[in-house]
Each structure stands twice: as structure tokens, then as C-alpha cells.
Design an enzyme around this catalytic site. Structure first.
Site, PDB file in Angstrom:
ATOM      1  CB  SER A 118      40.849  35.432  32.231  1.00  0.00           C
ATOM      2  OG  SER A 118      41.580  34.512  31.439  1.00  0.00           O
ATOM      3  NE  ARG A 367      35.791  31.929  38.955  1.00  0.00           N
ATOM      4  CZ  ARG A 367      35.261  30.739  39.186  1.00  0.00           C
ATOM      5  NH1 ARG A 367      35.892  29.852  39.924  1.00  0.00           N
ATOM      6  NH2 ARG A 367      34.085  30.422  38.673  1.00  0.00           N
ATOM      7  CB  THR A 403      38.198  33.527  26.459  1.00  0.00           C
ATOM      8  OG1 THR A 403      38.698  33.844  27.767  1.00  0.00           O
ATOM      9  CG2 THR A 403      37.088  34.502  26.109  1.00  0.00           C
ATOM     10  CB  CYS A 564      41.703  30.393  51.447  1.00  0.00           C
ATOM     11  SG  CYS A 564      40.657  31.861  51.252  1.00  0.00           S
ATOM     12  CB  CYS A 589      34.502  34.611  49.945  1.00  0.00           C
ATOM     13  SG  CYS A 589      34.353  33.369  48.643  1.00  0.00           S
ATOM     14  CB  CYS A 592      38.946  31.646  43.972  1.00  0.00           C
ATOM     15  SG  CYS A 592      39.391  30.792  45.496  1.00  0.00           S
ATOM     16  CB  CYS A 595      37.662  26.571  50.166  1.00  0.00           C
ATOM     17  SG  CYS A 595      36.124  27.386  49.651  1.00  0.00           S
TER      18      CYS A 595
END
Length: 620
Positions: A118, A367, A403, A564, A589, A592, A595
Site C-alpha cells: 500500500s 496490487r 486500512t 500485467c 506473478c 495483484c 488480469c
């Protein structure tokens, strides 16, 4: 039985590695794709059991498939802010009322915080409620915000925008944090209270009672070869049963997707809309370091109709660190857009470059994040379970913060659960407890008020003037009326439906990375610490292996190559020289989920890989 600590988990993996014997692979499977009267034989891409069931695969005949089962009062999926806050609050209540309560939490990352990414600028409201003495407990909130800058960028210039009190992005009283470190600290607090935390175990399946209520979860099997066959070291996952199961997987959780369908949870809300956030951590020249400074921008390099913006935060962590990132709304329309390359281009803006020049990039990650807000919130309770945190989507988009709302949702869930699971007679009509009080309490909380007040800001950008129209709307209707306008705007719909055909769009020419401020994709992924066991079925599954070439490449020029942020997808020539095929580099990968969200064919289904696989973020 689960091991008691992460060290025994590591020891178990070492034993598995020592026992591993190279499995004999079945011959590669192929299918024929025909287009324009020509044919090409293409290798099968997907071998995962969720697409090709094992009960129909002769290679699995005679393999022991029984799973060991354990039982807890509450099982929590996901060791992020929401899941840990729920676990902590449950154990606090149990301690206060001197009740026995077993709380188990499973997390797919190798350690708590390793998959957490984050910005992050933390609003401490929920933390103050959970731990009023968090400073004495050593919470890693080391950087109070001291300066707040907001800008509109043109290609060469910066237009400063005053940060007025009351605007959503005003960060007075907030803290710049490395969220992975904060989550790790929350994990330590949970363990001290007696929460059983099992990192390295991915929840792969939702289990149901005969009456249809949720029974718990099963962790994923290990020891499956890339072609989908069992290895000699195959081990079945474990079942964890509970009275109530909380799903806090984060944005676009793969189990939550199943629950949406199973219980029709999205019946009365709009489709969720998302963004992708990309982030880097830099060590900069100490002379340019301004601990506590928060910088946000909109505008260049995105056009006015592409939602997005940037952040640059100066941390006070004992060395001159800055966290910087770029967010792009996944409702963009041009299939040639690459969020990663927009991020790299942004760093060359004179206002940004002057901070980074002479510095060193030390970390990278990405992310997806929820952007739908109030209009897109699903029903969050169902028999046997609940959705918490970013899984249903409690992020406050104009604030760029989720958060505090995620933590509060976990706490509210715990407070609704506790009296039910500790009651001698919970008065439930189903075997898995249904606790609608959680949703009722959410609607009475400050989460609901906060999200309702900003509900129209994100969809207001869907106008001819795009960014600028949205900013005017925010200034008039939020700053003056505080979200009390008597209407609610709608979003554009599914992000996957927004791409235009490639023939209707102009390709975007991106500059080559210079290796100083901007970088290529693979060297960036290397900084994420991403790693997966190579000999396992790709966890990026395709419902139909033929669709990527026949649809995505033919109509949209293969947009998965660009959306991606980790180089997982690439189109390469067939070995025969006739046509192209999609190659999935699953080991790259970073989890995140972009896709799964943006694929225009909705053919990609992200599932969990073997536990501990994925990025190894250190305080992102």
C-alpha cells in the site's frame, strides 16, 4: 495438525525438498485451433484441477485424497489489516469476559506482511480504538505527516492546488507507514493474545455444510506437477472447520468471488470497479529528503479521461527513504495503455525527477485496489461467514485510504460474532452461524457515513471533461455540501467491458527506460522477491485456452501483455511458425489480480498457488 510456528513450517518444506523425486511427466497435451481456414496445433496452457477435474484424470486413480480436519470457533482467511484486527478484537473480548475461544488465521504469504502493499498514509482512527496504547506497544508509525502537497501535472510543469481543510486528501493527523511492517506488528500483537497464525497456507476452497452454509475452508494441495499429475511427494491440504469463517483476502479475493455467486451477494449493488497501484521504494540523496512530506498529483502522463494519479511520500525510517507510486483506474479504454510504463514515464517529470536523481531504487510491487465505494458494496453476511476489509471493498477512494476502514470492519465483525459463538444456544437456523448483526452495525458505523459522503467523487469523473470535471464536482458538491447531494451517481460498469477494439485506438509510444529513473519490467519484478515453485500447474487458469489468441489478440492486440505489471503474459510464435500462442510465466506473478479483473474475455481465473509462493515484500 498445523505446525506451531513459521520455523516448523520452513523445516517441513526442507523435508519435502529433500524427499522430492523428479516425477515422470505425461506427454504434453495439445488442441487444434482453426481460424481463416488454417489450423495450428497449440500446447495446452491450463492444467489446474479447477478446470480439469482430477476425478476424470486417470493419473489420479488410486491417489489418497482424504484430508485431515481440525476445528476452531472462528477461522479467518487473510493476514492483512482486516483479518488481524478481527482476530485481535475477538481475543480481547474473550480475555475481558474470561471465555475460551479458538481463533485460527491462515495467510498465503510465507510470513505476515510479505504480500502486503500500500502507499501508505495511515489514518489512525481504527488503530486508536483497537489499541489506545499503540505508541507504548511500539507500533511502527514513525512518520507523522508534516507537509501536504497536491499538484496537477502538465508534461513539463506543475500547477499547485491548495489542500483545503475538509478535502478528502488532507492528511493532517495521519502517518506515513510501510504497511507490511505495520501488518507484521499487528501479527505479533495477535499472537501475544493467543491467535493461532499459520503463514504459508493458502485457503484454496470454501467448504459447505449439507444445508448450504459455510463450514470452513481447505488449504491447497501441494506436490502437483506442472502438467497436473501427482508427484511422489503429493500431500492433500487440510480442512479447517468453524462456527463462522471470515474472508479477508484483500481486493478481488478468489474465494470471495465464489461466495458472491453462491449466495448472490452482489444482487443489489453495482459491479465493483478497480485500479492498479504500482509502487517503488527508493533511497534518495539526503539533501532532498523531507521526512513527513506527502505529495500527490493528477494529470500527466495520463489523458483527462483516464482516471489515475501519483503519490510520493518521504519516510522517517532512519535513512532517506521515499515511497512512490502510480495508480491507474482499470476502467481505461485504450488497450495499448501500460500502467507500468505510465508509472516509469511519470518519474521523468521535472517535479518528480529532481527528488529521485542520484537515488537508488530498492523495491517494487503492484496490487489491484477497489474503487467502487458505496455503490459497489455487496451483502457482507451469509450463513456461516462474513466478508471483511478490502474483500468487499471498504476503501475510501478520494482519501486513497482503506486500512482504517478495513481494520474497523474486522473489529465490527468480531464484536458481532463474539456473543454468538460463545453462547450456549446461538439460535441459528443453519449449521454455520448466520450473523446479520455485522452488516447492521456496519451501516451504523463511521465507515458507512464516510463512504456515503464521498460516493459521487469517483463516478463524477465519467464526463466529457474527465479529470477536470470530476475536480470541479468535488470542489462544489463535496467541499461545500459534504456529500449531502440528494442523488447517487453510477459507475461505468465492469472494467473488463471498457476496452475498445485496438483498431479504434492509437498505439502509445513509450520511451525506453534509462536505467536511472525508469526501468524495464523484468528488473522491476526481480526487486519484488517473487518466487513460485516452478513445477506446479499455473495458478493463472484459463476457462478456454483458445480464447486469448482468438479474441484478446485478434480484437484487442493482446492487452494482458500490457496491463500485467509483472510480465506474466506474452504472445510468442508457435513452434510451427504459423500464428501465435499465449505463454503464461506464472512464476513472475505478484498476486495483484489485475488480469482476473481487466481481461476483456473474462477468461482468466486467478487461483492460489502453493502456499508461500508470490512476492516477498519487505515493508511495502
Amino acid at each position: 495438525m498445523f505446525p506451531a510456528s513459521r520455523y516448523s513450517i520452513q523445516a517441513q518444506r526442507c523435508i519435502r525438498a529433500l524427499k522430492t523425486v523428479q516425477a515422470e511427466h505425461a506427454p504434453p497435451q495439445h488442441y487444434t485451433w482453426r481460424r481463416n481456414c488454417s489450423s495450428a496445433v497449440m500446447p495446452r496452457i491450463t492444467s489446474h484441477y479447477t478446470i480439469f477435474p482430477r476425478d476424470k484424470d486417470p493419473r489420479w486413480e488410486g491417489v489418497e485424497m482424504e484430508r485431515f480436519a481440525d476445528e476452531a470457533d472462528v477461522v479467518i482467511v487473510g493476514g492483512g489489516p482486516a483479518g488481524l484486527s478481527a482476530a485481535i478484537r475477538l481475543k480481547q473480548l474473550a480475555k475481558e469476559q474470561e471465555k475460551e475461544l479458538r481463533v485460527c488465521l491462515v495467510e498465503k504469504a510465507s510470513q505476515i506482511g510479505a504480500h502486503t502493499l500500500s502507499g501508505a498514509c495511515l489514518e489512525p482512527s481504527a488503530l486508536n480504538e483497537l489499541f489506545p496504547d499503540w505508541k507504548e506497544r511500539g507500533a511502527p508509525l514513525n512518520t507523522p505527516v508534516t507537509e501536504d502537497l497536491f499538484s496537477i501535472l502538465t508534461e513539463k510543469y506543475r500547477i499547485p492546488v491548495p489542500m483545503l481543510p475538509g478535502l478528502p486528501m488532507n492528511n493532517h493527523g495521519n502517518y506515513i507507514v510501510r504497511l507490511g511492517h505495520f501488518v507484521h506488528w499487528l501479527g505479533e500483537q495477535a499472537e501475544e493474545l493467543g491467535v493461532e497464525i499459520y503463514p504459508g497456507y493458502a485457503a484454496a476452497e470454501v467448504l459447505f455444510h449439507e444445508d448450504g452454509s459455510v463450514k470452513g475452508i481447505a488449504t491447497n494441495d501441494v506436490g502437483i506437477a506442472k502438467d497436473g499429475s501427482p508427484k511422489d511427494v503429493f500431500e492433500r491440504g487440510m480442512e479447517l472447520h468453524a462456527k463462522v469463517t471470515l474472508f479477508g483476502e484483500g481486493c478481488h479475493g478468489h474465494l470471495a468471488k465464489q461466495l458472491y455467486r453462491q449466495f448472490n451477494l452482489r444482487e443489489n449493488c453495482e459491479p465493483q470497479t478497480y485500479a492498479i497501484g504500482l509502487k517503488e521504494l527508493w533511497v534518495i540523496d539526503e539533501k532532498k529528503w523531507r521526512p513527513g512530506r506527502v505529495e500527490h498529483s493528477v494529470g500527466w502522463p495520463l489523458n483527462r479521461n483516464t482516471y489515475g494519479g501519483s503519490f510520493l511520500y518521504h519516510l522517517n525510517e532512519g535513512e532517506p527513504l521515499v515511497a512512490l507510486g502510480f495508480v491507474v483506474g482499470l476502467d481505461y479504454t485504450n488497450p495499448y495503455l501500460s500502467p507500468f510504463r505510465e508509472f516509469q514515464r511519470w518519474k521523468h517529470h521535472p517535479f518528480v525527477a529532481k527528488t529521485l536523481e542520484g537515488g537508488d531504487r530498492i523495491a517494487y510491487g503492484a496490487r489491484a485496489l477497489n474503487e467502487g465505494g458505496y455503490q459497489c458494496l455487496p451483502k457482507v453476511t451469509f450463513p456461516g461467514g462474513m466478508l471483511i476489509g478490502c474483500s468487499p471493498g471498504f476503501m475510501n477512494v478520494p482519501k486513497i485510504k482503506g486500512t482504517h476502514t478495513a481494520m474497523k470492519s474486522g473489529m465490527l465483525a468480531a464484536e458481532a460474532i463474539f456473543p454468538k459463538v460463545t453462547a450456549e444456544d446461538p439460535a441459528s437456523e443453519t449449521a454455520g452461524l448466520h450473523i446479520p448483526e455485522y452488516e447492521d452495525n456496519l451501516k451504523k458505523s463511521w465507515i458507512w457515513k464516510e463512504l456515503y459522503a464521498v460516493r459521487n467523487i469517483r463516478p463524477s469523473f465519467h464526463n466529457y471533461f474527465g479529470l477536470y470535471g470530476g475536480m470541479v464536482y468535488t470542489g462544489v458538491f463535496y467541499w461545500i455540501l459534504r456529500g449531502k447531494e440528494p442523488w447517487t451517481l453510477k459507475h461505468a460498469g465492469l472494467d473488463s467491458a471498457q476496452l475498445k477494439p485496438a483498431k479504434e485506438c492509437t498505439p502509445i509510444e513509450y520511451p525506453k527506460p534509462d536505467g536511472k529513473l525508469s526501468f524495464d519490467l523484468l528488473s522491476s519484478v526481480a526487486l519484488s522477491g517473487t518466487n513460485h515453485e516452478g513445477d506446479q500447474p499455473p495458478h493463472l487458469t484459463l476457462k478456454d485456452d483458445s480464447i486469448p489468441v482468438a479474441n484478446n489478440l485478434a480484437i484487442y492486440d493482446g492487452p494482458e501483455q500490457r496491463f500485467c505489471p509483472a510480465g506474466v503474459y506474452e504472445y510468442v510464435p508457435l513452434e510451427t511458425g504459423e500464428g501465435m500462442r499465449l505463454q503464461i510465466n506464472a512464476q513472475n506473478c505478484v498476486h495483484c489480480k489485475t488480469c482476473d479483473i481487466k481481461d476483456p474475455s473474462q477468461n482468466i481465473n486467478w487461483v492460489v498457488p502453493e502456499g508461500s509462493g508470490g512476492p516477498a515484500y519487505n515493508g511495502l
